[in-house]
Design a protein around this motif. Sequence first.
Motif, mmCIF file in Angstrom:
data_model
loop_
_atom_site.group_PDB
_atom_site.id
_atom_site.type_symbol
_atom_site.label_atom_id
_atom_site.label_comp_id
_atom_site.label_asym_id
_atom_site.label_seq_id
_atom_site.Cartn_x
_atom_site.Cartn_y
_atom_site.Cartn_z
ATOM 1 N N VAL A 1 1.279 -5.027 -6.093
ATOM 2 C CA VAL A 1 0.759 -3.641 -6.509
ATOM 3 C C VAL A 1 0.868 -3.784 -7.381
ATOM 4 O O VAL A 1 0.821 -3.758 -8.588
ATOM 5 C CB VAL A 1 2.328 -3.093 -6.102
ATOM 6 C CG1 VAL A 1 1.522 -1.760 -6.045
ATOM 7 C CG2 VAL A 1 2.961 -3.431 -4.551
ATOM 8 N N SER B 1 10.490 0.179 -9.054
ATOM 9 C CA SER B 1 8.840 -0.770 -9.988
ATOM 10 C C SER B 1 9.448 -0.715 -11.152
ATOM 11 O O SER B 1 8.590 -1.396 -11.914
ATOM 12 C CB SER B 1 7.890 -0.495 -9.440
ATOM 13 O OG SER B 1 7.573 0.843 -9.388
ATOM 14 N N GLY C 1 0.847 -4.782 -12.792
ATOM 15 C CA GLY C 1 1.624 -4.136 -11.718
ATOM 16 C C GLY C 1 2.596 -4.515 -11.897
ATOM 17 O O GLY C 1 3.480 -4.913 -12.512
ATOM 18 N N VAL D 1 -3.919 -3.265 -3.674
ATOM 19 C CA VAL D 1 -2.531 -4.292 -2.530
ATOM 20 C C VAL D 1 -3.125 -6.125 -2.876
ATOM 21 O O VAL D 1 -4.060 -6.086 -2.158
ATOM 22 C CB VAL D 1 -1.999 -3.743 -2.382
ATOM 23 C CG1 VAL D 1 -1.120 -4.772 -1.307
ATOM 24 C CG2 VAL D 1 -1.877 -2.943 -2.527
ATOM 25 N N TYR E 1 3.905 1.718 -1.713
ATOM 26 C CA TYR E 1 4.807 2.127 -3.020
ATOM 27 C C TYR E 1 3.059 1.996 -4.078
ATOM 28 O O TYR E 1 3.392 2.793 -4.643
ATOM 29 C CB TYR E 1 5.110 0.544 -2.828
ATOM 30 C CG TYR E 1 6.329 0.028 -2.847
ATOM 31 C CD1 TYR E 1 7.540 0.641 -3.741
ATOM 32 C CD2 TYR E 1 6.836 0.665 -2.066
ATOM 33 C CE1 TYR E 1 8.624 0.340 -3.838
ATOM 34 C CE2 TYR E 1 8.150 0.244 -1.037
ATOM 35 C CZ TYR E 1 9.352 0.251 -2.093
ATOM 36 O OH TYR E 1 10.801 1.066 -1.989
ATOM 37 N N LEU E 2 1.713 1.774 -3.664
ATOM 38 C CA LEU E 2 0.585 2.190 -4.314
ATOM 39 C C LEU E 2 0.544 3.385 -4.293
ATOM 40 O O LEU E 2 0.202 4.274 -5.220
ATOM 41 C CB LEU E 2 -0.429 1.058 -4.078
ATOM 42 C CG LEU E 2 -1.877 1.506 -5.177
ATOM 43 C CD1 LEU E 2 -1.256 1.550 -6.284
ATOM 44 C CD2 LEU E 2 -3.113 0.845 -4.109
ATOM 45 N N ARG E 3 1.114 4.083 -3.099
ATOM 46 C CA ARG E 3 0.746 5.105 -3.306
ATOM 47 C C ARG E 3 1.701 6.292 -2.599
ATOM 48 O O ARG E 3 1.864 7.815 -2.457
ATOM 49 C CB ARG E 3 -0.201 5.596 -0.788
ATOM 50 C CG ARG E 3 -1.501 4.842 -0.842
ATOM 51 C CD ARG E 3 -2.287 5.328 -1.683
ATOM 52 N NE ARG E 3 -3.132 4.442 -1.434
ATOM 53 C CZ ARG E 3 -3.847 4.150 -2.859
ATOM 54 N NH1 ARG E 3 -4.331 4.602 -3.490
ATOM 55 N NH2 ARG E 3 -4.828 3.030 -2.581
ATOM 56 N N ASP F 1 -5.597 0.274 -8.401
ATOM 57 C CA ASP F 1 -5.888 0.618 -7.095
ATOM 58 C C ASP F 1 -5.950 -0.489 -6.569
ATOM 59 O O ASP F 1 -6.907 -0.148 -5.085
ATOM 60 C CB ASP F 1 -6.466 2.018 -6.929
ATOM 61 C CG ASP F 1 -6.632 3.055 -5.952
ATOM 62 O OD1 ASP F 1 -5.314 2.780 -5.582
ATOM 63 O OD2 ASP F 1 -7.245 3.281 -5.243
ATOM 64 N N PRO G 1 -1.337 -0.144 -9.457
ATOM 65 C CA PRO G 1 -2.280 0.286 -10.082
ATOM 66 C C PRO G 1 -3.131 1.039 -10.662
ATOM 67 O O PRO G 1 -4.173 1.489 -9.972
ATOM 68 C CB PRO G 1 -0.537 1.712 -10.501
ATOM 69 C CG PRO G 1 0.450 0.409 -10.028
ATOM 70 C CD PRO G 1 -0.172 -1.064 -10.455
ATOM 71 N N GLU H 1 0.944 -1.201 0.264
ATOM 72 C CA GLU H 1 0.158 0.182 -0.075
ATOM 73 C C GLU H 1 1.355 0.913 0.378
ATOM 74 O O GLU H 1 0.660 2.145 -0.556
ATOM 75 C CB GLU H 1 -0.347 0.365 1.300
ATOM 76 C CG GLU H 1 -1.820 0.939 1.435
ATOM 77 C CD GLU H 1 -2.993 1.258 0.310
ATOM 78 O OE1 GLU H 1 -3.312 2.469 -0.044
ATOM 79 O OE2 GLU H 1 -2.977 -0.007 -0.599
#
Length: 481
Positions: free
Chosen positions: A290, A245, A277, A297, A224-226, A295, A292, A222
């Motif tokens: 992840v 990534s 991802g 994880v 890394y997603l943000r 949105d 993206p 999460e």
Amino acid sequence: MSARPLPLGSPSAQGVDASGVHAFLDAVEAAPDIEPHSVMVVRHGRLVASGWWAPYTAARPHLLYSLSKSFTATAAGLAAAEGLLDLDAPVISYFPEFAADVTDPRSRAMLVRHVASMASGHRTETLERARAADREELVRGFLRIPPDGDPGTVFAYNQPTTYTLAAIVQRVTGQPLSAYLRPRLLDPLGIGEIAWLRDRAGRELGFSGLHATTDAIARLGELYLRDGVWEGRRLLPGGWAAEASRAHIDTADGTPEGALSDWQLGYGLQFWRSRHGYRGDGAYGQFCLVLPEQDAVVATTAATVEMQRLLDLVWTHLLPAFRPGPLPGRTDEDAALRERLARLALPPAEGRPAPPDRAPEWSGAVFTPRGGRCAGLPKLTEAGVTADADGWTLTLTEDGHRLPFRIGRTGWREADEPLPAAVSGGWADAGALAVDIVFLETPHRLTVTCSLPDGTFTASWRTPPLHAPGLRAMRAPRYSG
């Protein structure tokens, strides 16, 4: 510190079709070559589904194997942001005492960026060669192996590259990886206890050996997603998540595009590119996915050699469950999924109670390895079976140490001593006892079968440990001091 739970959300409110999660659970439970241990799904920042297959639980750390690498890369990114590490500096510059031993020009030209991206110039794994070259200092042993090509031009999944990256971080920070990460990453994310295997030099391995909960995996994903921001606070330098990534090196190795697996889509800085991802991953199904575009994880722990199969089940069943908007009127479906996730369990090993007419023969029986030794467990020398008022115990003797495991009357019997483990099994017939031992802080299960007629036993791993194979190593390390 006490971790604040991840924010919860119902699947339907976050646009996740519960039927897709059910389909994923059905598929992994039906797959004979996959033993699932846990799954967590986060969508739009909300935890929408989580479950652990008993006897595995949410609170226990789990050996992450090479998913450890993504935590190591995160430490490197933080050290770079603090000016302690330069990705474009030669590796040898951080180990000047090795300069006289490292003479190959390609080794001397190797940059930190190259070891971070598995692009040292070697075409194959060098771990055993590096150990043979220098038993005391793996970095020096690695740097003494001349690369096959120029650094940055060829990919090889190569443990000493990550070990070297981890060694640099630990040298420039003056701390083990876990200690360095604690105030900068682990505490802010709300990640509790972790443990990391160390080598004979006292370094945390970096390339493997991290024990952490599934929740820790989900939180890292999460973050890394943000783009490195957690609850409004920037923890990672801006752009680091994108840099780590993206594909730094090609991993296709000439495979036609239509036949590419999830391991042939490029490698970043200790993260893999995926068909969807990107991910951190570890042997036997430890995944941080992840996504993206969705949105989302997905975090998993498991025991399987068919890691591509596990990913395929995610792509087939979970990915279509992510819908563009909320799904109204699904309260009952959400509740049914929540109830199912709460009762997930691995089936215990089959077996009947001790045959009454043979019980006196079994209690006190001692067994030696069939064929003289146990493959994969060379120091396991004896098995003994005893009974008391509370049931039966299987005692294994390894290198002179006696390890008693209580056998569950029905289902799994859990204990923290002599090791965190759960045991089930019983008698196949009057002359054969078969017991499964699940080591709860690892992906590993051992099956022990004792034969009364010939006084021998066998012991076999479902998934063989990749570190020390001894039974006493089947737990998260405990450090003193």
